[in-house]
Structure formats: C-alpha cells, structure tokens
Design a protein around this motif. Sequence first.
Motif, PDB file in Angstrom:
ATOM      1  N   GLY A 130       0.849  -1.193   0.000  1.00 51.40           N
ATOM      2  CA  GLY A 130       0.000   0.000   0.000  1.00 51.40           C
ATOM      3  C   GLY A 130       0.879   1.236   0.000  1.00 51.40           C
ATOM      4  N   LEU A 131       0.250   2.381  -0.210  1.00 49.76           N
ATOM      5  CA  LEU A 131       0.971   3.656  -0.191  1.00 49.76           C
ATOM      6  C   LEU A 131       1.701   3.822   1.142  1.00 49.76           C
ATOM      7  CD1 LEU A 131       1.620   6.371  -1.462  1.00 49.76           C
ATOM      8  CD2 LEU A 131      -0.519   7.258  -0.519  1.00 49.76           C
ATOM      9  N   PHE A 132       1.015   3.386   2.196  1.00 52.62           N
ATOM     10  CA  PHE A 132       1.569   3.516   3.532  1.00 52.62           C
ATOM     11  C   PHE A 132       2.911   2.785   3.653  1.00 52.62           C
ATOM     12  CE2 PHE A 132       1.663   2.379   8.097  1.00 52.62           C
ATOM     13  CZ  PHE A 132       1.700   3.673   8.583  1.00 52.62           C
ATOM     14  N   ASP A 133       2.958   1.570   3.100  1.00 51.38           N
ATOM     15  CA  ASP A 133       4.197   0.796   3.161  1.00 51.38           C
ATOM     16  C   ASP A 133       5.319   1.485   2.405  1.00 51.38           C
ATOM     17  OD1 ASP A 133       3.618  -1.713   4.621  1.00 51.38           O
ATOM     18  OD2 ASP A 133       2.039  -1.864   3.110  1.00 51.38           O
ATOM     19  N   ILE A 167      12.425   5.072   6.500  1.00 50.08           N
ATOM     20  CA  ILE A 167      13.466   4.399   7.276  1.00 50.08           C
ATOM     21  C   ILE A 167      14.634   3.924   6.420  1.00 50.08           C
ATOM     22  CG2 ILE A 167      11.894   3.652   9.119  1.00 50.08           C
ATOM     23  CD1 ILE A 167      12.565   0.755   7.917  1.00 50.08           C
ATOM     24  N   LYS A 168      14.627   4.245   5.128  1.00 47.24           N
ATOM     25  CA  LYS A 168      15.662   3.647   4.286  1.00 47.24           C
ATOM     26  C   LYS A 168      17.071   4.134   4.630  1.00 47.24           C
ATOM     27  CE  LYS A 168      15.750   6.367  -0.034  1.00 47.24           C
ATOM     28  NZ  LYS A 168      15.254   7.624   0.555  1.00 47.24           N
ATOM     29  N   LYS A 214       7.189  -3.219  13.985  1.00 39.13           N
ATOM     30  CA  LYS A 214       6.966  -2.305  12.868  1.00 39.13           C
ATOM     31  C   LYS A 214       6.208  -1.049  13.322  1.00 39.13           C
ATOM     32  CE  LYS A 214       5.325  -2.105   8.136  1.00 39.13           C
ATOM     33  NZ  LYS A 214       4.854  -2.835   6.966  1.00 39.13           N
ATOM     34  N   ASP A 215       5.161  -1.239  14.114  1.00 36.70           N
ATOM     35  CA  ASP A 215       4.409  -0.090  14.630  1.00 36.70           C
ATOM     36  C   ASP A 215       5.315   0.837  15.434  1.00 36.70           C
ATOM     37  OD1 ASP A 215       2.141  -1.071  13.469  1.00 36.70           O
ATOM     38  OD2 ASP A 215       1.270  -1.876  15.324  1.00 36.70           O
ATOM     39  N   ILE A 257      10.246  -5.035   6.451  1.00 35.25           N
ATOM     40  CA  ILE A 257      10.799  -3.791   6.991  1.00 35.25           C
ATOM     41  C   ILE A 257      12.107  -3.381   6.322  1.00 35.25           C
ATOM     42  CG2 ILE A 257      11.624  -2.635   9.081  1.00 35.25           C
ATOM     43  CD1 ILE A 257       9.620  -4.390  10.657  1.00 35.25           C
ATOM     44  N   GLY A 258      13.113  -4.192   6.390  1.00 38.29           N
ATOM     45  CA  GLY A 258      14.381  -3.822   5.770  1.00 38.29           C
ATOM     46  C   GLY A 258      15.512  -4.721   6.222  1.00 38.29           C
TER      47      GLY A 258
END
Length: 203
Positions: free
Chosen positions: A4-7, A14-15, A86-87, A118-119
């Motif tokens: 989603g856009l949110f993701d 956070i990148k 994640k939250d 997440i990453g």
Amino acid sequence: MTFGLFDILFSDKIKDAKIIFVVGGPGSGKGTQCEKVVAKYGYTHLSSGDLLRAEVASGSERGKQLQAIMQKGELVPLDTVLDMIKDAMIAKADVSKGYLIDGYPREVKQGEEFEKKIGKPCLLLYVDAKGETMVKRLMKRGETSGRSDDNEETIKKRLDLYYKATEPVIAFYEGRGIVRKVDSELPVDEVFKQVSTAIDALK
Ligand SMILES: Nc1ncnc2c1ncn2[C@H]1C[C@H](O)[C@@H](COP(=O)(O)OP(=O)(O)O)O1
Ligand SMILES: [Mg+2]
C-alpha cells in the motif's frame, strides 16, 4: 504480496536509518548494552520482549494470550511480534537515525520476515556470555525484575530454546559478514567499548 501507499512511505522514511539486530541469550546483557548505545548514539531501542510485556500490562485479550506463552518460555507467534516492532518503528521514523532491534530475530524465519516487511540489518551485534553466567544473572535479576519468566524452570527452557533456535540466526548472518561478537563476560563498560567499535565502523 501487495504494497500500500503507507508501506511505500514507511520504507522511504526508514531507508537511511541503520537497523541493528542485537542477539544473545537471555541475561547475556542485551538490554544493558542497548541502553548505553541509546545514550551515546541516540538510536531508538526496541526490545521485542518489552513491547510484548507492555501489551500484557495493558490487560488486553491479546496480552493475556501472550502472557501464557511467555510464562512457558516459548516463542510468541511471529506476526504478532513483527507487527509490534513495525508499529514502534513507524512511531519513531521521523526522529530516528537508527534502530536497535533487541531480542529479535529469535529464529531464522523471523529474520527473513523482518527483511521482507521492513528492511535489511547492517549489523548483528552478538552479545555472547556463557550459559552459567546467563543463569546467574537472570536469577539475580529475578529478585527485583518482577518478570514471571525469571525463575529457574523457565530460565532453563529459555536457554534451551536460545541454543536451538537463535544460535542458527547468528550463523545465518555470519554468512553475510555482518556479525560482530562482543564478550559479555567482561564488565559492562568493557563490553560497551567493543560495542562502540562495531557501531563506529558502520558507514
Ligand atoms: N557485562 C555484565 N556484567 C555483569 N552483569 C551484567 C552484564 N551485563 C548485564 N548484566 C546484568 C544486568 C541484568 O541484571 C542481567 C541481565 O542483563 P540484561 O541486559 O537484562 O540482559 P538481556 O536483555 O540480554 O536479557 O545481567
Ligand atoms: Mg532484555
């Protein structure tokens, strides 16, 4: 899988933030070292155990189920922990230069899911102490921590699970060359020197 856009916004935010996994047995000194990293480097410390215990303390239905699992020294369902982490990361995304993910991943699968959702971690800090040292520290901590899992029977189960499920996590990331081991048999400040060296080496 759909994004989603949110993701997309989340990954964008956070990148540039560094993600550090802090892994070690129960009572090895993860929390102790993380506190010092927060003070020196201003990273955000997220302890999966603390997040879960906060949910238990809230008295929610989910908290009651978690309490039963943790009291047995078992691992809570993967998605539950990951959602909470994640939250918490999202809540700090605007201010955070880096994240210390303490006590996660507990098993290789958890690491893989984290990377998907997440990453990637740039460092795995391996807080190493002997089994007997961890037991001693936990029994002592149990005198004041109020943690229902700091008792002899549960400690033994947590240690067994650590050796079985979590040590493979270290081997997995060793293959990627991002593991730095610190000797947590040493006094806290000596351990922290080793931790600092590992963090200072990050670009
Ligand atoms: N290097 C060290 N030397 C002596 N005691 C230590 C230590 N690191 C931590 N401790 C103590 C503090 C706590 O009472 C106990 C467990 O530490 P902790 O940081 O809560 O561990 P963890 O978060 O890995 O479970 O051991
Ligand atoms: Mg801890």
